[in-house]
Design an enzyme around this catalytic site. Structure first.
Site, PDB file in Angstrom:
ATOM      1  CE1 TYR A  72      -4.070   1.851   0.460  1.00  0.00           C
ATOM      2  CE2 TYR A  72      -2.726   3.294   1.470  1.00  0.00           C
ATOM      3  CZ  TYR A  72      -3.723   3.292   0.699  1.00  0.00           C
ATOM      4  OH  TYR A  72      -4.842   4.171   0.686  1.00  0.00           O
ATOM      5  CG  PHE A 115      -7.920  15.992 -25.048  1.00  0.00           C
ATOM      6  CD1 PHE A 115      -8.258  15.569 -26.082  1.00  0.00           C
ATOM      7  CD2 PHE A 115      -8.289  15.183 -23.753  1.00  0.00           C
ATOM      8  CE1 PHE A 115      -8.503  13.992 -26.272  1.00  0.00           C
ATOM      9  CE2 PHE A 115      -8.675  13.881 -23.977  1.00  0.00           C
ATOM     10  CZ  PHE A 115      -8.963  13.514 -25.273  1.00  0.00           C
ATOM     11  CB  THR A 116     -12.775  15.624 -24.378  1.00  0.00           C
ATOM     12  OG1 THR A 116     -11.907  14.856 -24.323  1.00  0.00           O
ATOM     13  CG2 THR A 116     -13.076  15.884 -25.820  1.00  0.00           C
ATOM     14  CG  ASP A 141      -1.665  16.452 -22.571  1.00  0.00           C
ATOM     15  OD1 ASP A 141      -1.096  15.535 -22.366  1.00  0.00           O
ATOM     16  OD2 ASP A 141      -3.029  16.468 -22.598  1.00  0.00           O
ATOM     17  CE  LYS A 155      -4.701   8.929 -24.695  1.00  0.00           C
ATOM     18  NZ  LYS A 155      -5.390   9.066 -23.292  1.00  0.00           N
ATOM     19  NE  ARG A 201     -12.520  12.882 -30.072  1.00  0.00           N
ATOM     20  CZ  ARG A 201     -12.357  12.496 -29.007  1.00  0.00           C
ATOM     21  NH1 ARG A 201     -11.026  12.371 -28.464  1.00  0.00           N
ATOM     22  NH2 ARG A 201     -13.260  12.639 -28.107  1.00  0.00           N
ATOM     23  CG  PHE A 245     -17.150  12.640 -26.561  1.00  0.00           C
ATOM     24  CD1 PHE A 245     -16.904  13.695 -25.884  1.00  0.00           C
ATOM     25  CD2 PHE A 245     -16.216  11.475 -26.482  1.00  0.00           C
ATOM     26  CE1 PHE A 245     -15.794  13.809 -24.940  1.00  0.00           C
ATOM     27  CE2 PHE A 245     -15.160  11.661 -25.561  1.00  0.00           C
ATOM     28  CZ  PHE A 245     -15.112  12.584 -24.927  1.00  0.00           C
TER      29      PHE A 245
HETATM   30  N1  F0G Z   1      -4.592  14.495 -22.737  1.00  0.00           N
HETATM   31  C1  F0G Z   1      -4.706  14.073 -24.044  1.00  0.00           C
HETATM   32  C2  F0G Z   1      -3.903  14.620 -25.333  1.00  0.00           C
HETATM   33  C3  F0G Z   1      -5.507  12.784 -24.465  1.00  0.00           C
HETATM   34  O1  F0G Z   1      -5.250  12.216 -25.740  1.00  0.00           O
HETATM   35  C4  F0G Z   1      -6.170  12.025 -23.393  1.00  0.00           C
HETATM   36  C5  F0G Z   1      -7.090  11.023 -23.586  1.00  0.00           C
HETATM   37  C6  F0G Z   1      -5.948  12.608 -22.069  1.00  0.00           C
HETATM   38  C7  F0G Z   1      -5.266  13.738 -21.864  1.00  0.00           C
HETATM   39  C8  F0G Z   1      -6.515  12.100 -21.031  1.00  0.00           C
HETATM   40  O2  F0G Z   1      -6.137  10.928 -20.472  1.00  0.00           O
HETATM   41  O3  F0G Z   1      -7.936   9.055 -21.187  1.00  0.00           O
HETATM   42  O4  F0G Z   1      -5.941   8.679 -19.620  1.00  0.00           O
HETATM   43  O5  F0G Z   1      -7.722  10.273 -18.809  1.00  0.00           O
HETATM   44  N2  F0G Z   1      -7.324  10.598 -24.817  1.00  0.00           N
HETATM   45  C9  F0G Z   1      -7.959   9.391 -25.061  1.00  0.00           C
HETATM   46  C10 F0G Z   1      -8.226   9.543 -26.684  1.00  0.00           C
HETATM   47  C11 F0G Z   1      -9.333   9.106 -24.299  1.00  0.00           C
HETATM   48  O6  F0G Z   1      -8.957   8.510 -27.184  1.00  0.00           O
HETATM   49  O7  F0G Z   1      -7.744  10.314 -27.420  1.00  0.00           O
HETATM   50  P1  F0G Z   1      -7.044   9.676 -19.829  1.00  0.00           P
END
Ligand code: F0G
Length: 461
Positions: free
Chosen positions: A77, A129-130, A220, A263, A387, A453
């Site tokens: 832990y 980014f979303t 990022d 990624k 997208r 989405f």
């Molecule tokens: N920043 C970028 C540029 C991303 O592409 C993503 C995730 C995140 C942050 C968030 O990270 O999913 O680990 O919480 N992108 C995925 C995609 C979901 O399909 O592009 P996460």
């Protein structure tokens, strides 16, 4: 006899030791499946998918070395050895001083946004980014897009469409004052722009400007190695540098980072927040226990941190990135041969098809990208992602964002599919393109409040 070979091919720097069998489906089964999924590829069951290009996130194949590292996971832990291995890898390859593991990227974004944004502050970024923007907004921040205009044009061939427009940034500082700016979010290989890199030259200029005004740069770094590959290929003075060196140089020009290790870092789950600021670290250590877990595991198992430490190293291998981005390029070239409109130049993690140009008969309110993703699935069982306007969501006042880019992303997982899979994908896109004039749009019948989405539902018009 003289050889006919004019250039030498490259191949993946690995071979297969284990495979996962794929299921194929009939067109009738796929039509039933997409109807049940409300024409949203996020709501399909993966067992109904043949080639899954929904995302490159958490869909990587791990290497034998990563799987071996899994067995070394220290599931303590507190004070897990695996944490210290991850911390070492981040120090060594990325250079950030303090590290907080999180369950994935958005866990890091949540903590960082809460610490660094005061209500009403602006957060400029090289395109939204979303998840990043939603956390900035939930923390009371106001996102401002400062990417260069070229990034919004799918046909513009600028080699560094991820660059920051310094004039836009300067204007923001002039109008509001530097103290109203929480930080600059600088994404490497900008996802929503089509996987487009920034140049080192631009980063250095941004660094000079932000330093002068006391504005931190938060990186990022989700796809930093892919960005470094493009710098190596395209930027004068970087041809002789390794990806490892370029990645380190990028990180050294920034003050902190959020990372989705799902990624670049070649794992299926995991992320972290990093900073060079002891005060930010102190607060992050406090917050992480509320949202993620203790600061030495942050929502991850010991084995996840082991695999991430190995994956970070593997991601910086020049041959790996050559094959990774090379495969994306291969698919992009095929699609262009078939006349399919895609975002150019081809980016690092997938092909982004321009749905406005593909389906000009549909208005943006008829969801061209959502429609096209459903059509591709029905044709071949290839799963892609919208997208465009659905991903862009609504602003704080509840109005729809109307993004200039309305794209379908064919995202390539790392080390998963072969060139033959890419051929099948390109042919499916070509067949749908042939009958594009007959395609009707969609109407949204269910809209979730956050990140719509993922779970929105649609019906055919
Ligand atoms: N920043 C970028 C540029 C991303 O592409 C993503 C995730 C995140 C942050 C968030 O990270 O999913 O680990 O919480 N992108 C995925 C995609 C979901 O399909 O592009 P996460």
């Amino acid at each position: 006899m003289a050889t006919k070979i004019t250039r030498r091919s490259w191949a993946e720097p690995y071979k297969m030791k284990m495979v996962e069998l794929l299921k194929t489906t009939s067109r009738a089964q796929r039509i039933k499946a997409i109807r049940e999924a409300g024409f949203n590829t996020f709501l399909l069951r993966s067992e109904d998918v043949y080639i899954d290009l929904l995302t490159d996130s958490g869909t990587n194949s791990m290497s034998d070395r990563q799987w071996s590292a899994f067995m070394l996971g220290d599931e303590a832990y507190a004070g897990s050895q695996s944490y210290y291995k991850l911390e070492d890898a981040i120090h060594k390859y990325y250079g950030y001083k303090y590290v907080i593991p999180t369950h994935q990227g958005r866990g890091a974004e949540n903590i960082l946004s809460q610490i660094m944004i005061k209500k009403g502050q602006y957060v400029p970024g090289n395109m939204y980014f979303t998840t990043t923007r939603v956390h900035q907004e939930l923390a009371g921040g106001i996102f401002v897009d400062v990417i260069i205009e070229e990034a919004h044009d799918p046909n513009n061939l600028h080699p560094f469409k991820g660059n920051v427009d310094l004039q836009k940034l300067e204007n923001l500082v002039k109008i509001h004052g530097a103290e109203k700016i929480a930080y600059l979010t600088l994404a490497s290989n900008v996802n929503m722009a089509g996987g487009q890199p920034f140049s080192m030259e631009n980063l250095k200029a941004v660094r000079d400007f932000t330093k002068k005004h006391g504005i931190p740069i938060i990186h990022d770094m989700t796809r930093v190695a892919e960005n470094a590959y493009f710098i190596q290929q395209r930027e004068p003075g970087y041809q002789e540098k390794s990806i490892r060196e370029i990645v380190r140089e990028i990180c050294d020009h920034t003050d902190g980072a959020t990372m989705s290790a799902k990624k670049d870092a070649l794992v299926n789950i995991g992320g972290f927040m990093a900073t060079n600021d002891p005060q930010v670290f102190e607060e992050a250590r406090n917050l992480v226990v509320v949202y993620e877990g203790l600061h030495t595991y942050g929502g991850l198992a010991g084995r996840d941190m082991e695999a991430m430490a190995v994956g970070i190293k593997e991601s910086l291998d020049d041959r790996h990135q050559h094959a990774r981005v090379g495969q994306v390029l291969y698919l992009g070239e095929k699609m262009q041969e078939y006349g399919i409109p895609i975002v150019k130049p081809v980016g690092g993690h997938g092909i982004f098809v321009d749905a406005r140009a593909f389906l000009p008969q549909l208005s943006q309110d008829q969801f061209p990208a959502q429609t096209l993703a459903a059509e591709i699935y029905m044709d071949s069982g290839v799963r892609t992602m919208e997208r465009g306007i659905v991903s862009a969501g609504r602003n704080a006042k509840g109005e729809n964002y109307y993004p200039k880019l309305e794209l379908v992303r064919f995202t390539i997982p790392r080390r998963v599919y072969t060139q033959a899979h890419m051929d099948v994908v390109a042919e499916s896109a070509a067949l749908v393109y042939e009958r594009r004039k007959k395609i009707r749009g969609l109407r949204m019948v269910y809209e979730p409040k956050y990140l719509r989405f993922f779970q929105a539902r649609f019906e055919q018009l």
